[in-house]
Design an enzyme around this catalytic site. Structure first.
Site, PDB file in Angstrom:
ATOM      1  N   GLY A  10      31.480 160.845 -37.343  1.00 55.05           N
ATOM      2  CA  GLY A  10      32.022 160.151 -36.184  1.00 55.05           C
ATOM      3  C   GLY A  10      32.535 158.782 -36.572  1.00 55.05           C
ATOM      4  O   GLY A  10      31.805 157.997 -37.194  1.00 55.05           O
ATOM      5  N   GLY A  12      33.855 156.338 -34.446  1.00 55.78           N
ATOM      6  CA  GLY A  12      33.998 155.403 -33.331  1.00 55.78           C
ATOM      7  C   GLY A  12      33.386 154.054 -33.662  1.00 55.78           C
ATOM      8  O   GLY A  12      33.207 153.702 -34.837  1.00 55.78           O
ATOM      9  N   LYS A  38      37.304 163.502 -37.154  1.00 54.78           N
ATOM     10  CA  LYS A  38      38.381 164.476 -36.914  1.00 54.78           C
ATOM     11  C   LYS A  38      39.749 163.809 -36.874  1.00 54.78           C
ATOM     12  O   LYS A  38      40.777 164.485 -36.957  1.00 54.78           O
ATOM     13  CB  LYS A  38      38.130 165.244 -35.621  1.00 54.78           C
ATOM     14  CG  LYS A  38      38.124 164.410 -34.357  1.00 54.78           C
ATOM     15  CD  LYS A  38      37.812 165.276 -33.150  1.00 54.78           C
ATOM     16  CE  LYS A  38      37.751 164.457 -31.864  1.00 54.78           C
ATOM     17  NZ  LYS A  38      37.430 165.292 -30.685  1.00 54.78           N
ATOM     18  N   GLU A 168      39.990 149.531 -14.600  1.00 56.31           N
ATOM     19  CA  GLU A 168      40.931 148.915 -15.543  1.00 56.31           C
ATOM     20  C   GLU A 168      42.245 149.680 -15.594  1.00 56.31           C
ATOM     21  O   GLU A 168      43.318 149.068 -15.668  1.00 56.31           O
ATOM     22  CB  GLU A 168      40.291 148.833 -16.932  1.00 56.31           C
ATOM     23  CG  GLU A 168      39.173 147.810 -17.005  1.00 56.31           C
ATOM     24  CD  GLU A 168      38.744 147.480 -18.417  1.00 56.31           C
ATOM     25  OE1 GLU A 168      38.474 146.294 -18.705  1.00 56.31           O
ATOM     26  OE2 GLU A 168      38.673 148.409 -19.246  1.00 56.31           O
ATOM     27  N   ASP A 298      27.009 156.789 -28.257  1.00 56.98           N
ATOM     28  CA  ASP A 298      26.867 157.704 -27.130  1.00 56.98           C
ATOM     29  C   ASP A 298      26.087 158.960 -27.491  1.00 56.98           C
ATOM     30  O   ASP A 298      25.712 159.729 -26.603  1.00 56.98           O
ATOM     31  CB  ASP A 298      28.247 158.098 -26.601  1.00 56.98           C
ATOM     32  CG  ASP A 298      28.962 156.930 -25.942  1.00 56.98           C
ATOM     33  OD1 ASP A 298      28.502 156.483 -24.892  1.00 56.98           O
ATOM     34  OD2 ASP A 298      29.957 156.461 -26.506  1.00 56.98           O
ATOM     35  N   ALA A 313      30.747 150.236 -25.999  1.00 60.14           N
ATOM     36  CA  ALA A 313      31.314 149.789 -27.271  1.00 60.14           C
ATOM     37  C   ALA A 313      30.433 148.727 -27.924  1.00 60.14           C
ATOM     38  O   ALA A 313      30.162 148.777 -29.131  1.00 60.14           O
ATOM     39  CB  ALA A 313      32.718 149.241 -27.046  1.00 60.14           C
ATOM     40  N   GLN A 314      29.981 147.777 -27.153  1.00 57.53           N
ATOM     41  CA  GLN A 314      29.145 146.704 -27.676  1.00 57.53           C
ATOM     42  C   GLN A 314      27.826 147.250 -28.206  1.00 57.53           C
ATOM     43  O   GLN A 314      27.359 146.871 -29.286  1.00 57.53           O
ATOM     44  CB  GLN A 314      28.889 145.677 -26.559  1.00 57.53           C
ATOM     45  CG  GLN A 314      28.218 144.405 -27.025  1.00 57.53           C
ATOM     46  CD  GLN A 314      27.979 143.427 -25.901  1.00 57.53           C
ATOM     47  OE1 GLN A 314      27.132 142.554 -26.012  1.00 57.53           O
ATOM     48  NE2 GLN A 314      28.700 143.560 -24.794  1.00 57.53           N
ATOM     49  N   LYS A 374      37.871 138.685 -22.465  1.00 58.93           N
ATOM     50  CA  LYS A 374      38.084 140.100 -22.780  1.00 58.93           C
ATOM     51  C   LYS A 374      38.857 140.240 -24.091  1.00 58.93           C
ATOM     52  O   LYS A 374      38.487 141.020 -24.977  1.00 58.93           O
ATOM     53  CB  LYS A 374      38.852 140.771 -21.643  1.00 58.93           C
ATOM     54  CG  LYS A 374      39.262 142.221 -21.890  1.00 58.93           C
ATOM     55  CD  LYS A 374      38.126 143.172 -21.663  1.00 58.93           C
ATOM     56  CE  LYS A 374      38.598 144.618 -21.714  1.00 58.93           C
ATOM     57  NZ  LYS A 374      37.510 145.575 -21.463  1.00 58.93           N
TER      58      LYS A 374
END
Length: 403
Positions: A10, A12, A38, A168, A298, A313-314, A374
């Site tokens: 993974g 991410g 992937k 968003e 996750d 994400a954090q 942000k």
């Protein structure tokens, strides 16, 4: 002596940060580290709403692994993992089997349809760069072809979900309406966005005053809300919603599903105990059944309250750093790190490129300050994997949009 094999599946936030940390802290001949993904690129999931609206180009959104990983320390393999076999210390991909001594599972998330009819068939999702590009092409096509179709519902959009992803996206699209209508010679009063959420408040993770402020800003952009409503079915031309016992059909030819996520299918189909594709982990982020398997992002199901409610994400990035250092300590036979503890630095929801609301270190922020924070958060991530040059090439800045 045989070098330990560390396998990270993974690419991410968590998987990439673990790879970068190992790359930074390990010597060249200390371990065989392999990252499998992937895709041959990483993308920031927190910016997919911009890609979906067209305000962030897909080329800028991609960060290619081979450009940030040193092949002498971390090998990259492009493959799709189809099975984890922890009993035999290996995983299986389309390209074959990959053995390991230590495994880091960071397979990310997928949208959860909650068993609602029509979601898979008719709703768009923001779960990957490709899915965001698919939605972007749909939006562009609907606006450009309106001169021929004259179907106002082609320019009506339903967003299912009033959390970060849905809000968003809706805000980014609402801000872009003016540009799209100008280009395509469309009356600005025709496009419409309706957000549907089960909660009475949007962005329920925030304090109530910030949630209400965000809603006020969104309504000023023309976004409509149906709060306290449950989607019963997605159709090709809209959604069927239950609002306090009364059914209502909301017509729109584009539906975005942004109600929640679950873990990877690979985990769901495997033998490791899980809950909706997420593996329960110890305070040290180890799989409880297999000592040499670590789980982050996750894919991990932690029990600590501050971890459960953290921004994805954090949280994933901090988990990746933690596991990277944990593995270095293991290989160097040093004492283990204390239990993982999430440091919540803040959360910001953007409302277009120059507005937003959020909480930074416990203090509420809004307006351009929130938008600046942000962008700072996004740029800090880029700096952590590629330094200043990466920030200058891929970073988010005050006036850098597709326009």
């Amino acid at each position: 002596m045989k070098k330990p094999r560390i396998l990270i599946i993974g690419g991410g936030y968590g998987g990439l940060r673990a790879s970068i940390t190992l790359q930074r802290m390990l010597k060249e001949d200390q371990a065989d580290v392999t990252l499998i993904s992937k895709h041959d690129y990483h993308y920031q999931t927190t910016l997919l709403h911009k890609v979906a609206v067209g305000t962030l180009g897909d080329r800028k959104a991609r960060i290619f692994f081979r450009k940030v990983l040193d092949p002498n320390k971390v090998k990259f393999v492009k493959d799709k993992i189809i099975r984890i076999i922890p009993e035999e210390n290996k995983v299986e991909g389309n390209g074959g089997f990959y053995p390991y001594d230590y495994l880091v599972i960071a397979l990310g998330f997928k949208p959860d349809n909650f068993g609602i009819k029509g979601v898979n068939e008719y709703a768009y999702k923001l779960s990957s760069l490709n899915s965001a590009l698919k939605l972007a092409r749909n939006i562009e096509y609907k606006f450009k072809e309106f001169v021929h179709t004259k179907d106002i519902f082609d320019l009506h959009f339903v967003v299912c979900g009033t959390g970060f992803t849905g809000i968003e996206f809706a805000a980014e699209l609402a801000v872009e309406f003016k540009e799209l209508c100008l280009i395509c010679d469309i009356d600005i009063s025709i496009p419409k966005i309706i957000c549907v959420g089960r909660s009475e408040e949007i962005l329920p993770i925030f304090p109530r005053h910030l949630s209400q402020l965000a809603r006020k800003k969104m309504e000023a952009l023309g976004v409509e809300f149906v709060c306290g409503g449950s989607v019963k079915e997605c159709l090709e031309n809209g959604v069927l919603v239950d609002i306090k016992g009364e059914e209502k059909f909301i017509q729109a030819n584009t539906v975005l599903w942004a109600t929640g996520v679950k873990g990877s299918d690979v985990i769901e189909k495997g033998n490791i105990p899980h809950k909706k594709g997420r593996i329960p982990v110890s305070p040290e982020l180890r799989c409880k059944e297999f000592e040499n398997v670590f789980v982050i992002g996750d894919s991990a199901l932690a029990t600590s309250r501050d971890v459960i409610h953290a921004p994805t994400a954090q949280l994933s990035a901090q988990m990746g750093d933690y596991i990277g250092e944990t593995l270095v300590r293991l290989l160097n036979k040093r004492s283990a790190l204390p239990a993982f503890k999430f440091i919540h630095r803040g959360t910001v929801c953007s409302i277009g490129h120059t507005d937003g609301v959020g909480v930074i270190y416990g203090k509420g922020v809004k307006g351009e300050v929130a938008a600046f924070m942000k962008n700072t958060i996004e740029n800090k991530w880029l700096f952590g994997i590629g330094g200043f040059s990466m920030v200058f090439k891929k970073g988010q800045f005050r006036y850098r949009t597709s326009n």
